[in-house]
Design a protein around this motif. Structure first.
Motif, PDB file in Angstrom:
ATOM      1  N   SER A 114      21.789 -29.992   4.958  1.00  0.00           N
ATOM      2  CA  SER A 114      23.118 -29.720   6.049  1.00  0.00           C
ATOM      3  C   SER A 114      22.545 -31.494   6.151  1.00  0.00           C
ATOM      4  N   LEU A 115      23.541 -32.221   7.116  1.00  0.00           N
ATOM      5  CA  LEU A 115      23.103 -33.697   7.028  1.00  0.00           C
ATOM      6  C   LEU A 115      23.339 -34.298   8.478  1.00  0.00           C
ATOM      7  N   ALA A 116      22.332 -34.717   9.820  1.00  0.00           N
ATOM      8  CA  ALA A 116      22.501 -34.958  10.637  1.00  0.00           C
ATOM      9  C   ALA A 116      23.779 -35.662  10.847  1.00  0.00           C
ATOM     10  N   GLU A 117      24.321 -35.754  12.543  1.00  0.00           N
ATOM     11  CA  GLU A 117      25.379 -35.919  13.472  1.00  0.00           C
ATOM     12  C   GLU A 117      25.141 -37.683  13.049  1.00  0.00           C
ATOM     13  N   PRO A 118      25.830 -38.670  12.642  1.00  0.00           N
ATOM     14  CA  PRO A 118      25.671 -40.333  12.741  1.00  0.00           C
ATOM     15  C   PRO A 118      25.499 -40.582  14.284  1.00  0.00           C
ATOM     16  N   GLN A 119      24.339 -40.748  14.246  1.00  0.00           N
ATOM     17  CA  GLN A 119      24.019 -41.682  15.814  1.00  0.00           C
ATOM     18  C   GLN A 119      24.801 -43.007  15.574  1.00  0.00           C
ATOM     19  N   ASP A 120      23.860 -43.848  16.813  1.00  0.00           N
ATOM     20  CA  ASP A 120      24.349 -45.328  17.371  1.00  0.00           C
ATOM     21  C   ASP A 120      24.516 -45.563  15.567  1.00  0.00           C
ATOM     22  N   SER A 162      32.468 -42.230  12.504  1.00  0.00           N
ATOM     23  CA  SER A 162      32.183 -43.733  12.825  1.00  0.00           C
ATOM     24  C   SER A 162      31.598 -43.000  13.662  1.00  0.00           C
ATOM     25  N   ASN A 163      30.085 -43.933  14.117  1.00  0.00           N
ATOM     26  CA  ASN A 163      29.505 -44.563  15.357  1.00  0.00           C
ATOM     27  C   ASN A 163      29.060 -45.319  15.539  1.00  0.00           C
ATOM     28  N   ALA A 164      30.609 -46.238  14.679  1.00  0.00           N
ATOM     29  CA  ALA A 164      29.700 -47.929  14.600  1.00  0.00           C
ATOM     30  C   ALA A 164      30.844 -49.112  14.416  1.00  0.00           C
TER      31      ALA A 164
END
Length: 337
Positions: free
Chosen positions: A28-34, A81-83
């Protein structure tokens, strides 16, 4: 959370890689951060340099650690996207490696225009292999009109571009490849001569194909091809050294006499230039490369061939086959449509 299926390095190969050197797992992948994005891999590039990254030795790039995903260039779709500057649906060039999904820093990605060219070309003729050919040949080889440029692995993404760029610059292009089908393809690309290195009289055929000698030899292979090329190099010849794929699976030095004295003797008496390089050192040339290569493709001066295999589960077999020379063109895995 999103799961990714990935192929990791399970152990370091002894000689030619086998399936036992890899392991497929789902995590499992972590949620995308800032500043991060979640990606789905569409295309994965397979390249010979990856074999060197599997070894526990110091090289120009860091080794792959045991348990880590195998490295590799990728074309991916942004799912989340968180970018700034990227949104869901965008397509990017990155380095996610052998896996179906990944979370990456946006600053390490290049946004692609799907309307400009087929997306897979960002991993081949318009990507790292094409740029390797362009920068190495023009910066180190510096072919001049009327000179002879020879290149091994000439139907691959690097070699085929080298020969065609040489022709654009007015040089004579001699391609070396494995098998009559590949040699015939080189003639379709406009090479002046095509030599099958598997032929029993390969060295004799090569000598006959270069009556005026070789001015530039773009080295991708090493081994017996280099042994045949060296005596044919002209005075002030240039040798950009890009790869030595014939020895990537070797576990010991080749048998036979010590060839270093002959090599150094030729370097001295013929004033040869042998220059190893990694394309990243010429990164400032990338914008010019993209402009020129795109135009050459549009004008029909550069053609390319891709060897696309569908499914991440076929990656290991395809990688092993590539190291044996079984591919025909740029090797790409289509991970998802």
């Amino acid at each position: 959370m999103t799961d990714t299926t990935r192929i990791v390095l399970a152990r370091r190969p002894d000689g030619e890689p086998t399936h036992d050197d890899f392991r497929t797992e789902t995590v499992s992948l972590a949620e995308p951060q800032d500043g991060e994005v979640l990606l789905q891999t569409l295309y994965l590039s397979l390249d010979p340099y990856m074999r060197g990254r599997m070894n526990d030795t110091k090289s120009y790039a860091a080794k792959v650690e045991l348990g880590d995903p195998m490295v590799g260039g990728t074309v991916s779709r942004v799912l989340q996207s968180n970018a700034e500057g990227l949104r869901a649906g965008d397509v990017v060039l990155g380095y996610a490696g052998w896996q179906t999904h990944s979370v990456e820093r946006a600053k390490h990605l290049v946004k692609l225009d799907p309307e400009q060219a087929p997306l897979s070309t960002a991993l081949g003729v318009l990507g790292m292999p094409g740029f390797t050919a362009y920068s190495g040949l023009l910066t180190i080889g510096q072919p001049k009109p009327g000179e002879t440029v020879a290149v091994a692995a000439a139907t691959g993404p690097v070699g085929s571009a080298v020969g065609q760029i040489a022709k654009i610059k007015g040089a004579r292009a001699v391609g070396i490849a494995g098998g009559p089908e590949k040699a015939a393809y080189l003639r379709e690309l406009g090479f002046d001569a095509a030599i099958d290195h598997r032929a029993d009289d390969f060295a004799e055929q090569l000598k006959a194909a270069v009556p005026d000698g070789i001015d530039v030899y773009f080295e991708n292979v090493g081994g017996k091809v280099w042994d045949a090329v060296l005596p044919l190099m002209n005075e002030f010849g240039r040798v950009p050294v890009c790869g030595l794929v014939s020895g990537y699976n070797s576990t010991s030095l080749p048998e036979g006499p010590n060839r270093v004295p002959a090599l150094m003797g030729a370097v001295l008496t013929k004033s040869l230039t042998l220059r190893g390089f990694i394309q990243r050192e010429f990164a400032d040339q990338m914008p010019q490369f993209r402009r020129e290569m795109s135009q050459w493709i549009t004008d029909g001066k550069v053609k390319y061939r891709e060897d696309i295999t569908q499914g991440l589960d076929r990656t290991v077999d395809t990688f092993i086959g590539m190291l044996r020379g079984e591919n025909f063109g740029k090797v790409v895995i289509e991970v998802a449509q």
